[in-house]
Structures are given as C-alpha cells and as structure tokens.
Scaffold this motif. Sequence first.
Motif, mmCIF file in Angstrom:
data_model
loop_
_atom_site.group_PDB
_atom_site.id
_atom_site.type_symbol
_atom_site.label_atom_id
_atom_site.label_comp_id
_atom_site.label_asym_id
_atom_site.label_seq_id
_atom_site.Cartn_x
_atom_site.Cartn_y
_atom_site.Cartn_z
ATOM 1 N N LEU A 160 -30.949 60.284 101.204
ATOM 2 C CA LEU A 160 -31.040 60.160 102.662
ATOM 3 C C LEU A 160 -29.735 60.536 103.360
ATOM 4 O O LEU A 160 -29.752 61.078 104.457
ATOM 5 C CB LEU A 160 -31.422 58.723 103.043
ATOM 6 N N GLU A 161 -28.600 60.203 102.720
ATOM 7 C CA GLU A 161 -27.298 60.429 103.338
ATOM 8 C C GLU A 161 -26.382 61.172 102.362
ATOM 9 O O GLU A 161 -26.282 60.790 101.202
ATOM 10 C CB GLU A 161 -26.644 59.105 103.740
ATOM 11 N N LEU A 162 -25.698 62.202 102.867
ATOM 12 C CA LEU A 162 -24.776 62.978 102.049
ATOM 13 C C LEU A 162 -23.498 63.234 102.839
ATOM 14 O O LEU A 162 -23.545 63.668 103.992
ATOM 15 C CB LEU A 162 -25.406 64.314 101.646
ATOM 16 N N GLU A 163 -22.363 62.964 102.187
ATOM 17 C CA GLU A 163 -21.054 63.185 102.800
ATOM 18 C C GLU A 163 -20.139 63.853 101.781
ATOM 19 O O GLU A 163 -20.007 63.375 100.653
ATOM 20 C CB GLU A 163 -20.450 61.859 103.256
ATOM 21 N N ILE A 164 -19.508 64.958 102.179
ATOM 22 C CA ILE A 164 -18.556 65.658 101.316
ATOM 23 C C ILE A 164 -17.327 66.005 102.151
ATOM 24 O O ILE A 164 -17.441 66.520 103.264
ATOM 25 C CB ILE A 164 -19.159 66.935 100.701
ATOM 26 N N LYS A 165 -16.138 65.730 101.585
ATOM 27 C CA LYS A 165 -14.889 65.968 102.296
ATOM 28 C C LYS A 165 -13.912 66.749 101.418
ATOM 29 O O LYS A 165 -13.897 66.602 100.205
ATOM 30 C CB LYS A 165 -14.239 64.643 102.719
ATOM 31 N N ASN A 166 -13.082 67.553 102.090
ATOM 32 C CA ASN A 166 -11.950 68.238 101.451
ATOM 33 C C ASN A 166 -12.373 69.150 100.304
ATOM 34 O O ASN A 166 -11.769 69.115 99.228
ATOM 35 C CB ASN A 166 -10.925 67.213 100.940
ATOM 36 N N SER A 167 -13.387 69.968 100.533
ATOM 37 C CA SER A 167 -13.924 70.801 99.455
ATOM 38 C C SER A 167 -14.160 72.231 99.917
ATOM 39 O O SER A 167 -14.186 72.527 101.110
ATOM 40 C CB SER A 167 -15.251 70.212 98.949
ATOM 41 N N TRP A 168 -14.367 73.098 98.936
ATOM 42 C CA TRP A 168 -14.733 74.496 99.158
ATOM 43 C C TRP A 168 -16.141 74.652 98.602
ATOM 44 O O TRP A 168 -16.345 74.605 97.396
ATOM 45 C CB TRP A 168 -13.732 75.405 98.447
ATOM 46 N N THR A 181 -31.443 62.785 106.049
ATOM 47 C CA THR A 181 -31.383 62.558 107.493
ATOM 48 C C THR A 181 -29.954 62.533 108.038
ATOM 49 O O THR A 181 -29.764 62.680 109.240
ATOM 50 C CB THR A 181 -32.058 61.224 107.865
ATOM 51 N N THR A 182 -28.956 62.360 107.153
ATOM 52 C CA THR A 182 -27.567 62.297 107.605
ATOM 53 C C THR A 182 -26.698 63.188 106.738
ATOM 54 O O THR A 182 -26.689 63.049 105.512
ATOM 55 C CB THR A 182 -27.027 60.853 107.551
ATOM 56 N N LEU A 183 -25.966 64.110 107.360
ATOM 57 C CA LEU A 183 -25.076 65.014 106.632
ATOM 58 C C LEU A 183 -23.716 65.032 107.310
ATOM 59 O O LEU A 183 -23.608 65.245 108.519
ATOM 60 C CB LEU A 183 -25.647 66.437 106.612
ATOM 61 N N THR A 184 -22.663 64.801 106.509
ATOM 62 C CA THR A 184 -21.289 64.867 107.001
ATOM 63 C C THR A 184 -20.493 65.821 106.123
ATOM 64 O O THR A 184 -20.409 65.629 104.911
ATOM 65 C CB THR A 184 -20.622 63.478 106.986
#
Length: 454
Positions: A160-168, A181-184
């Motif tokens: 339902l929720e996916l968050e990914i930071k500092n990536s290529w 439903t939620t993407l960051t």
Amino acid sequence: MDMDNLPPPLILEILSRLADSTDLARCRVASKTLNALSRDVRSINLYCSSDRYTKSRSPETRDSITPFKRIFNKLISELSIVEAVSIGVDKPFGKVSYGDATPFGIANDLYLTDVNFVAHWLPKVNQNLRALSISDLWVQSRWQRSNVLALISSYCPHLLELEIKNSWLSVDGLLLMPKLTTLTLEFITLYDENLDKVNQCFPYLQVLNLIGVEGLKEPKIHLEHLKHCHWTVSSGPRYLTIVAPKLVQLNLRCVKPKMLVIDTPSLSYLHLTLQGARSLKVQEFHNLDTLHLVSPDLGNLLCSFQFGRTVNNLVLGAKNRTELLGQITFCFEMLFVEFPNVKSITVAPQVWAAFQWNFSVGDLELEVRTYPKGLKEITAYLMMLNVDMTLKFISHIVNSCTSLCDMALFIPRGLRSNDASDFITKCTAQCSKVRLRWGTWKEGTKDAWIIDGV
C-alpha cells in the motif's frame, strides 16, 4: 515491574512500538518471554547511526562491527509475519566523504536498494507486506542504478505504501501495482523523464511525494485518484503539468518553469513556491479554500489567479529578507479585489514591508469602497523599517476593515525592548477596536513567540 508478569498482548504492544528494531533484538536476550513474543512483532524499523557508520569505516573498529545488512537479515528471518519494513540511515550524517565509496569499492553495506540484497529477504515477507521504506546512503548508491522498483512490483502485490530515498532508480521492468496508494521518492535520480511509468504503473495513487527528484525532462502527473501531492522541483524541467481531478491538497515548489499547467478542479489547499514562470496556465478552482504563495514576483503571480472568490485563508511569503523590497507593485487593498471573500490573511515580513512602502508613497492607492465583510484575522510579521509609518499603516488597515476583530503582530526579535514596548503601547491605543496579540520573530528561524495579549 517485571515485564514477564504483564499480559502477553500488552508486552507485544510494547515491543511493537519500539522505534528501533535493534532494541527488539536486545529484548530477546533479556528473557524467554520477550524472546518468544518478539517473534510476533509485525514491523521492522532499523536505521544505521552516524556513530555506527564511522566505526564501520575505521580500521581500528570495523572488524568489531557487524555489517548492517547482516543484522537486518537476521532480524527479518526471525519474524513470523512482516507487514511493514523501514530501513536506512539516520538523519543525514553530515560530512561523509565521497572517497568512502567508489564504483569499484566494497563499501556497499548501506546501499540498501541493491537488488541482490532486497531479493534475498523480500520474497520471504512479500505476501503480508503493506508498507516499505528504504533510505540509501547516497555516497554508496550514487554509483549504481537500481532496478529495485521492478523487483518490488514483482513480489509485492498487496503493498500500500512505498518510500525510497537517496537512490538512483530505473523504471525498466516496472509492473502495475494497483493497490499502491502512497508513493514517496525523495532525493532520487529517476529514469522516467516524463513520469510516464509512474502514471502507468501506479494508477491508484492517492498520495504522491516527489522531493528533489532529478532526471525529469517534461514531467506530467496524470493520476485520476490522486488526493494529496507534494512536489519539489529544484532545477531541470522547463514544462510541468499536473492533471488530477480529485486532488484536494497540493504543495508545489519549482524554480523557473517555462510552462506550468495545473488542472485540479477539486483543489482546496494550494501551497505554491515559484521563482518565476513565463506561462502559468491554471484551470478554475471552484473549491480553493487556502492559498499559500511564495514568490519574488508576487504581484504578477497574484494577478494570474483570477478566481480567488472561494479563498478564505491567504498566506503571502518570500524566501529572504530583501527578496521583495521595492519589487511588489501591488498594494494591500488589491488583495480584496482578487480575494473578496477572504477571512484570514497572513503576511511575511518582506511582503509587509513592500505593502507598507507602497502605502507610504501612495503611488498604488486603490479606491476600494467595500472591504470584505468576512475578513476577521490578520497575522503580520513586521519589518519595522519606519516605526511611525508602521503605526500609520496598521491604523489604516484597522479603520478600513470594519469586520476585522483579531490581529497577531510579530515584532523583529532584534528590536530594543524599550522601542518594542513603546510601539505596543501606541498601537494598542490607536487600534482599540480589535484584539491585538503580540509576538516576536527572528530571521532564519521558523519560530514565533506570543509575548502579550490584549
């Protein structure tokens, strides 16, 4: 109190609330009861601290530090059901040398979007996984483009929720994720120039956060079910488009787009930070309640909004102390022409100074016979460049806006206490028709303190 004597459901609830899963591992060795119940915890929150990273890089201590990925793999293997995973690095480490990781080096322990790493544990928990957050250490992930999005879309049908930071990230092989439903995506280099794959594979997104996403060319957000969007564009794209019929809240920050199109008829909250746009195309807002504008070209931007009749709350801001001084060809009275039904106005110090200057020179005086009857509150952060003119301007506002009943006035914190007290006394005497609340503000900070109320 001995935790072993507590009811098992209460112990499990306590263990589930631990902010760091490292503490969960420690609890396992504390007692047999904790060890048994800890396996029923359904979430993992594991973050590498700056201290741990430093020790793992030092020749004197690195042999005594268990690799971060190994700790995570052990933790997740000991849980029966996993519904949420959050792994990454603590708040930015500060100064991390780019020499700590090279494309040919072995320092990949915090390259957490590594497909080989994720493929090791994700298939074991994918059926129950509902929320996933991965935050890389950029000096390690910057060298290697990851296909982790394709992997996640293959294994996580119920996410339902996916968050990914500092990536290529690459979108090659990305599959449809109808339940997401939620993407960051935060501080990401994304191989999806126009966001075509994002629109295609995440069609039911309700919340989308794109913070500092690079690699975009002419990005277009076109999502039928989107309700909340936060989009920060630092540089690069010249054409930005948002088409979202159900969007109710938009926070958009961009530099100088050549074209900005906003087609969001259901929008009720708009926070727009814009350094300049050659062409701003905005469909009519029938439900816009709160408008927050930050721009060095505020006058022209305000004139671009010809449909402010539904706006109840208006906030006008600027980024720095001198950004708007002498640049706003827009007097205070014009606000009521553009926003005749406004009930609350908040004005940043730069904007206040510009309004006060235009009032003092009188070049932009506008005959407004009927001020908005609904205007009840004004919050103003004062520059205090000319105390007498500030008093005159405040008095003019109070006398003109007959429905005004509350003013919160914030004085620069650097103003001498005697001058501040004298100003408050005079202003209170001249503006007895409204309730005055006093506070202070300081340049470069977000805090503002209420110091008196009348």
